[in-house]
Design a protein around this motif. Structure first.
Motif, PDB file in Angstrom:
ATOM      1  N   CYS A 101       0.842  -1.256   0.072  1.00  0.00           N
ATOM      2  CA  CYS A 101       0.009   0.135  -0.088  1.00  0.00           C
ATOM      3  C   CYS A 101       0.721   1.315  -0.099  1.00  0.00           C
ATOM      4  O   CYS A 101       0.401   2.259  -0.698  1.00  0.00           O
ATOM      5  N   LEU A 102       1.994   1.202   0.670  1.00  0.00           N
ATOM      6  CA  LEU A 102       2.778   2.488   0.825  1.00  0.00           C
ATOM      7  C   LEU A 102       3.478   2.547  -0.589  1.00  0.00           C
ATOM      8  O   LEU A 102       3.522   3.894  -0.986  1.00  0.00           O
ATOM      9  N   MET A 103       3.968   1.645  -1.280  1.00  0.00           N
ATOM     10  CA  MET A 103       4.547   1.454  -2.548  1.00  0.00           C
ATOM     11  C   MET A 103       3.529   2.120  -3.672  1.00  0.00           C
ATOM     12  O   MET A 103       3.992   2.998  -4.434  1.00  0.00           O
ATOM     13  N   ALA A 104       2.320   1.778  -3.617  1.00  0.00           N
ATOM     14  CA  ALA A 104       1.371   2.074  -4.346  1.00  0.00           C
ATOM     15  C   ALA A 104       1.189   3.657  -4.290  1.00  0.00           C
ATOM     16  O   ALA A 104       0.915   4.406  -5.144  1.00  0.00           O
ATOM     17  N   ILE A 105       1.318   4.188  -2.999  1.00  0.00           N
ATOM     18  CA  ILE A 105       1.063   5.570  -2.774  1.00  0.00           C
ATOM     19  C   ILE A 105       2.271   6.255  -3.367  1.00  0.00           C
ATOM     20  O   ILE A 105       2.074   7.264  -3.913  1.00  0.00           O
ATOM     21  N   ILE A 106       3.351   5.975  -2.990  1.00  0.00           N
ATOM     22  CA  ILE A 106       4.656   6.472  -3.383  1.00  0.00           C
ATOM     23  C   ILE A 106       4.676   6.524  -4.797  1.00  0.00           C
ATOM     24  O   ILE A 106       5.243   7.554  -5.389  1.00  0.00           O
ATOM     25  N   ALA A 107       4.137   5.298  -5.532  1.00  0.00           N
ATOM     26  CA  ALA A 107       4.506   5.764  -6.920  1.00  0.00           C
ATOM     27  C   ALA A 107       3.812   6.736  -7.610  1.00  0.00           C
ATOM     28  O   ALA A 107       4.103   7.053  -8.558  1.00  0.00           O
ATOM     29  N   MET A 108       2.944   7.273  -7.097  1.00  0.00           N
ATOM     30  CA  MET A 108       2.071   8.271  -7.664  1.00  0.00           C
ATOM     31  C   MET A 108       2.813   9.934  -7.202  1.00  0.00           C
ATOM     32  O   MET A 108       2.232  10.817  -7.561  1.00  0.00           O
ATOM     33  N   SER A 109       3.794   9.737  -6.484  1.00  0.00           N
ATOM     34  CA  SER A 109       4.683  10.874  -6.306  1.00  0.00           C
ATOM     35  C   SER A 109       3.807  11.891  -5.502  1.00  0.00           C
ATOM     36  O   SER A 109       3.939  13.088  -6.013  1.00  0.00           O
ATOM     37  N   PRO A 110       2.943  11.883  -4.568  1.00  0.00           N
ATOM     38  CA  PRO A 110       2.299  12.569  -3.983  1.00  0.00           C
ATOM     39  C   PRO A 110       3.420  13.833  -3.186  1.00  0.00           C
ATOM     40  O   PRO A 110       4.313  13.526  -2.841  1.00  0.00           O
ATOM     41  N   ARG A 111       2.666  15.012  -2.853  1.00  0.00           N
ATOM     42  CA  ARG A 111       3.233  15.904  -1.927  1.00  0.00           C
ATOM     43  C   ARG A 111       3.082  15.715  -0.666  1.00  0.00           C
ATOM     44  O   ARG A 111       4.028  16.118   0.218  1.00  0.00           O
ATOM     45  N   VAL A 112       2.036  15.093   0.058  1.00  0.00           N
ATOM     46  CA  VAL A 112       1.749  14.540   1.251  1.00  0.00           C
ATOM     47  C   VAL A 112       1.578  13.201   1.363  1.00  0.00           C
ATOM     48  O   VAL A 112       0.561  12.744   0.773  1.00  0.00           O
ATOM     49  N   VAL A 113       1.690  12.545   2.487  1.00  0.00           N
ATOM     50  CA  VAL A 113       1.210  11.166   2.718  1.00  0.00           C
ATOM     51  C   VAL A 113       0.633  11.075   4.192  1.00  0.00           C
ATOM     52  O   VAL A 113       1.368  11.572   5.053  1.00  0.00           O
ATOM     53  N   VAL A 114      -0.501  10.660   4.261  1.00  0.00           N
ATOM     54  CA  VAL A 114      -1.009  10.630   5.658  1.00  0.00           C
ATOM     55  C   VAL A 114      -1.184   9.093   5.928  1.00  0.00           C
ATOM     56  O   VAL A 114      -1.780   8.147   5.215  1.00  0.00           O
ATOM     57  N   LEU A 115      -0.810   8.927   7.054  1.00  0.00           N
ATOM     58  CA  LEU A 115      -0.609   7.667   7.789  1.00  0.00           C
ATOM     59  C   LEU A 115      -1.603   7.515   8.819  1.00  0.00           C
ATOM     60  O   LEU A 115      -1.428   8.123   9.873  1.00  0.00           O
ATOM     61  N   ASP A 116      -2.414   6.540   8.761  1.00  0.00           N
ATOM     62  CA  ASP A 116      -3.578   6.438   9.837  1.00  0.00           C
ATOM     63  C   ASP A 116      -3.181   5.277  10.569  1.00  0.00           C
ATOM     64  O   ASP A 116      -3.699   4.333  10.004  1.00  0.00           O
ATOM     65  N   GLU A 117      -2.531   5.323  11.722  1.00  0.00           N
ATOM     66  CA  GLU A 117      -2.338   4.188  12.465  1.00  0.00           C
ATOM     67  C   GLU A 117      -1.692   3.026  11.824  1.00  0.00           C
ATOM     68  O   GLU A 117      -1.910   1.876  11.790  1.00  0.00           O
ATOM     69  N   PRO A 118      -0.414   3.450  10.921  1.00  0.00           N
ATOM     70  CA  PRO A 118      -0.006   2.157  10.239  1.00  0.00           C
ATOM     71  C   PRO A 118       0.825   1.153  10.832  1.00  0.00           C
ATOM     72  O   PRO A 118       0.898   0.032  10.256  1.00  0.00           O
ATOM     73  N   PHE A 119       1.011   1.222  12.123  1.00  0.00           N
ATOM     74  CA  PHE A 119       1.550   0.131  12.840  1.00  0.00           C
ATOM     75  C   PHE A 119       0.516  -0.778  13.674  1.00  0.00           C
ATOM     76  O   PHE A 119       1.168  -1.569  14.212  1.00  0.00           O
ATOM     77  N   SER A 120      -0.566  -0.290  13.265  1.00  0.00           N
ATOM     78  CA  SER A 120      -1.666  -1.133  14.257  1.00  0.00           C
ATOM     79  C   SER A 120      -1.387  -2.704  13.774  1.00  0.00           C
ATOM     80  O   SER A 120      -1.588  -2.993  12.556  1.00  0.00           O
ATOM     81  N   GLY A 121      -1.430  -3.530  14.759  1.00  0.00           N
ATOM     82  CA  GLY A 121      -1.400  -5.082  14.557  1.00  0.00           C
ATOM     83  C   GLY A 121      -0.170  -5.601  13.920  1.00  0.00           C
ATOM     84  O   GLY A 121      -0.217  -6.696  13.752  1.00  0.00           O
ATOM     85  N   LEU A 122       0.901  -4.781  14.136  1.00  0.00           N
ATOM     86  CA  LEU A 122       2.253  -5.262  13.718  1.00  0.00           C
ATOM     87  C   LEU A 122       2.947  -5.700  14.729  1.00  0.00           C
ATOM     88  O   LEU A 122       3.038  -4.765  15.696  1.00  0.00           O
ATOM     89  N   ASP A 123       3.867  -6.484  14.599  1.00  0.00           N
ATOM     90  CA  ASP A 123       4.661  -6.958  16.003  1.00  0.00           C
ATOM     91  C   ASP A 123       5.935  -5.951  15.745  1.00  0.00           C
ATOM     92  O   ASP A 123       6.062  -5.139  14.782  1.00  0.00           O
ATOM     93  N   LEU A 124       6.671  -5.921  17.069  1.00  0.00           N
ATOM     94  CA  LEU A 124       7.991  -4.933  17.077  1.00  0.00           C
ATOM     95  C   LEU A 124       8.781  -4.925  15.849  1.00  0.00           C
ATOM     96  O   LEU A 124       9.323  -3.934  15.328  1.00  0.00           O
ATOM     97  N   VAL A 125       9.367  -6.200  15.427  1.00  0.00           N
ATOM     98  CA  VAL A 125      10.275  -6.268  14.385  1.00  0.00           C
ATOM     99  C   VAL A 125       9.707  -5.549  13.072  1.00  0.00           C
ATOM    100  O   VAL A 125      10.154  -4.859  12.213  1.00  0.00           O
ATOM    101  N   THR A 126       8.321  -6.041  12.799  1.00  0.00           N
ATOM    102  CA  THR A 126       7.834  -5.356  11.621  1.00  0.00           C
ATOM    103  C   THR A 126       7.380  -4.007  11.437  1.00  0.00           C
ATOM    104  O   THR A 126       7.786  -3.376  10.605  1.00  0.00           O
ATOM    105  N   ARG A 127       7.139  -3.601  12.748  1.00  0.00           N
ATOM    106  CA  ARG A 127       6.998  -2.076  12.786  1.00  0.00           C
ATOM    107  C   ARG A 127       8.548  -1.586  12.710  1.00  0.00           C
ATOM    108  O   ARG A 127       8.281  -0.230  11.981  1.00  0.00           O
ATOM    109  N   MET A 128       9.401  -1.911  13.323  1.00  0.00           N
ATOM    110  CA  MET A 128      10.721  -1.293  12.651  1.00  0.00           C
ATOM    111  C   MET A 128      10.901  -1.473  11.429  1.00  0.00           C
ATOM    112  O   MET A 128      11.844  -0.484  11.070  1.00  0.00           O
TER     113      MET A 128
END
Length: 250
Positions: A155-182
């Protein structure tokens, strides 16, 4: 009451929200939101129900405000949806609510073709973004087979591919373990766009340029990360010492 740190000047900038208000079901969700910022990293904190996710969707033009104006890089995101597509992107909390195509390449291509790129142009951009993230071997991968963290990265790559000026992250770490969050944090650090990061965890925002504290749809405080986060934590600690779980909804 709004408390603005004097070092962040309230001028029209990359992000410009003026007197934004929104009600749902007769209840005020956002009230008089004013935010004018050129900061590269903006954090938003607040309790559940404070209006954070609603503000994120208003900022992206996904929900029209009842009153006020919302501009990102000079674009009225509520009125010019096509321009908004390559101006501001959002990474939802649950990637399963965002991914709609069976393969990674198809998912990354969709937004590009919506912007008007040809299939050849989209294919070249998808190849470039997969290479940039070191994930060329994901091109034909089935999206349903990916882990939660891998889906978030798609999902992040799909957003970045469109070269936006602003990226909004809505609780992107929810449900992720510590390693994946890092690991995801490392990828987010490479985003070459302004970032608006909504989170329940104030500590991940300590090095951000600006933090906004929302409560009951209003900005309580906005300014440099340290003072705002300290005030927020102090207030949450005081509330945590109480027992509002005893109160039943009317």
């Amino acid at each position: 009451m709004i408390e603005d740190d004097e070092r962040i000047e309230p001028v029209t900038g990359l992000i410009a929200l003026s007197d934004v208000s929104l009600a749902r079901g007769g209840r005020s969700v956002l009230t008089g939101i004013d935010l004018h910022s050129n900061a590269r990293r903006i954090g938003i904190v607040g309790r559940n129900g404070s209006g954070k996710t609603t503000l994120a969707r208003v900022l992206c033009g996904l929900i029209p405000a009842d009153a006020g104006t919302v501009r990102v890089a000079g674009i009225d995101v509520m009125r010019d949806r096509k321009a908004a597509l390559h101006t501001v992107g959002i990474l939802f909390q649950n990637p399963d609510h965002q991914i709609i195509f069976p393969t990674v390449t198809e998912e990354l291509s969709f937004g590009l073709t919506q912007m008007g790129q040809s299939k050849a142009q989209a294919a070249a951009r998808v190849a470039a973004i997969l290479s940039e993230f070191g994930k060329t071997h994901w091109a034909d991968a089935a999206t349903h087979s990916l882990s939660h963290g891998q889906k978030q990265l798609v999902c992040l790559m799909a957003i970045i591919a469109m070269s936006p000026r602003v990226v909004v992250l809505d609780e992107p770490f929810s449900g992720l373990d510590l390693v994946t969050r890092m690991q995801l944090t490392r990828y987010l650090g490479r985003v070459d766009a302004a970032v608006v990061h909504i989170t329940h965890d104030p500590e991940v925002l300590r090095d951000y340029d600006q933090v906004i504290w929302l409560d009951e749809g209003r900005i309580v405080q906005s300014g440099n990360a340290g003072p705002v986060l300290d005030g927020y934590i102090t207030r949450m600690t005081a509330l945590g010492a109480g027992d509002d779980l005893s109160d039943l909804a009317g």
